[in-house]
Design a protein around this motif. Structure first.
Motif, PDB file in Angstrom:
ATOM      1  N   ARG A 157      -6.726  -9.079  -5.344  1.00 29.69           N
ATOM      2  CA  ARG A 157      -7.227  -8.250  -4.242  1.00 29.69           C
ATOM      3  C   ARG A 157      -8.753  -8.058  -4.387  1.00 29.69           C
ATOM      4  O   ARG A 157      -9.501  -8.163  -3.419  1.00 29.69           O
ATOM      5  N   TYR A 201      -1.622   1.060  -4.615  1.00 34.38           N
ATOM      6  CA  TYR A 201      -0.618   0.041  -4.318  1.00 34.38           C
ATOM      7  C   TYR A 201       0.570   0.212  -5.250  1.00 34.38           C
ATOM      8  O   TYR A 201       0.395   0.374  -6.456  1.00 34.38           O
ATOM      9  N   LYS A 208       0.842  -1.199   0.000  1.00 31.87           N
ATOM     10  CA  LYS A 208       0.000   0.000   0.000  1.00 31.87           C
ATOM     11  C   LYS A 208       0.876   1.248   0.000  1.00 31.87           C
ATOM     12  O   LYS A 208       1.862   1.320   0.712  1.00 31.87           O
ATOM     13  N   LYS A 245     -11.272 -10.923  -3.493  1.00 29.54           N
ATOM     14  CA  LYS A 245     -11.550 -11.133  -2.069  1.00 29.54           C
ATOM     15  C   LYS A 245     -12.699 -10.251  -1.581  1.00 29.54           C
ATOM     16  O   LYS A 245     -13.006 -10.244  -0.397  1.00 29.54           O
ATOM     17  N   ASP A 284      -2.058  -8.721  -9.123  1.00 29.94           N
ATOM     18  CA  ASP A 284      -2.238  -8.363  -7.717  1.00 29.94           C
ATOM     19  C   ASP A 284      -3.585  -7.667  -7.519  1.00 29.94           C
ATOM     20  O   ASP A 284      -4.324  -7.977  -6.582  1.00 29.94           O
ATOM     21  N   GLU A 309      -7.587   3.531  -3.066  1.00 34.08           N
ATOM     22  CA  GLU A 309      -6.716   2.387  -2.804  1.00 34.08           C
ATOM     23  C   GLU A 309      -5.557   2.484  -3.790  1.00 34.08           C
ATOM     24  O   GLU A 309      -5.768   2.401  -5.007  1.00 34.08           O
TER      25      GLU A 309
END
Length: 160
Positions: free
Chosen positions: A102, A52, A5, A105, A98, A50
């Motif tokens: 993510r 990353y 993050k 989920k 990735d 968000e």
């Protein structure tokens, strides 16, 4: 290489990476300057969305992605950029994998994005389909609006 993050302190580095990466596609510096506000990754943006980053063993940022929830089942991938010297070496795919893992989920059913025309093929290779087009400030230029449907499976885990 690891993905983690981003923090507010990454703002300047992510903005500079974004501008370098966008410039890779032969947009004029004049055009890049017109887009500067859109290409800026502010501290507030990092806090609100968000974000990353992909970093190497020396903690140098190689690329990043950012997204936000539109609602309970739809997510918008807003950015996915890689340092120009690393384009074509699989780092974009690493970031995309990735991101999708993510998202799987969560309760997300669909990922939406507005692609740069130069990146359309990359997203298509990752399963995204063009569902529309968005007119831009450049005469005759449109951004492909793309989406990827995520199918739910047992135990709140989702698959492409």
């Amino acid at each position: 290489m690891k993905i983690e993050k981003s923090t507010r302190t990454d703002s300047k580095k992510l903005t500079e990476l974004t501008i370098r990466s966008k410039s890779h596609w032969d947009y004029s510096m004049q055009q890049i300057e017109k887009w500067r506000d859109d290409l800026t990754v502010s501290e507030d943006y990092i806090i609100e969305k968000e974000v990353y980053k992909l970093i190497d063993s020396k903690d140098k940022i190689i690329g990043y992605y950012s997204y936000f929830k539109i609602d309970e089942v739809n997510v918008k991938l807003e950015n996915l950029f890689v340092e120009p010297k690393f384009i074509g070496y699989g780092y974009g795919k690493m970031l995309m994998n990735d991101f999708i893992e993510r998202i799987r989920k969560t309760r997300t059913e669909k990922i939406i994005l507005d692609s740069d025309p130069n990146a359309e093929n990359f997203y298509a290779k990752n399963g995204f389909k063009v569902v529309g087009k968005l007119k831009t400030s450049i005469e005759g230029r449109f951004l492909p609006i793309m989406e990827l449907k995520i199918k739910p499976v047992a135990n709140n885990v989702y698959k492409k």
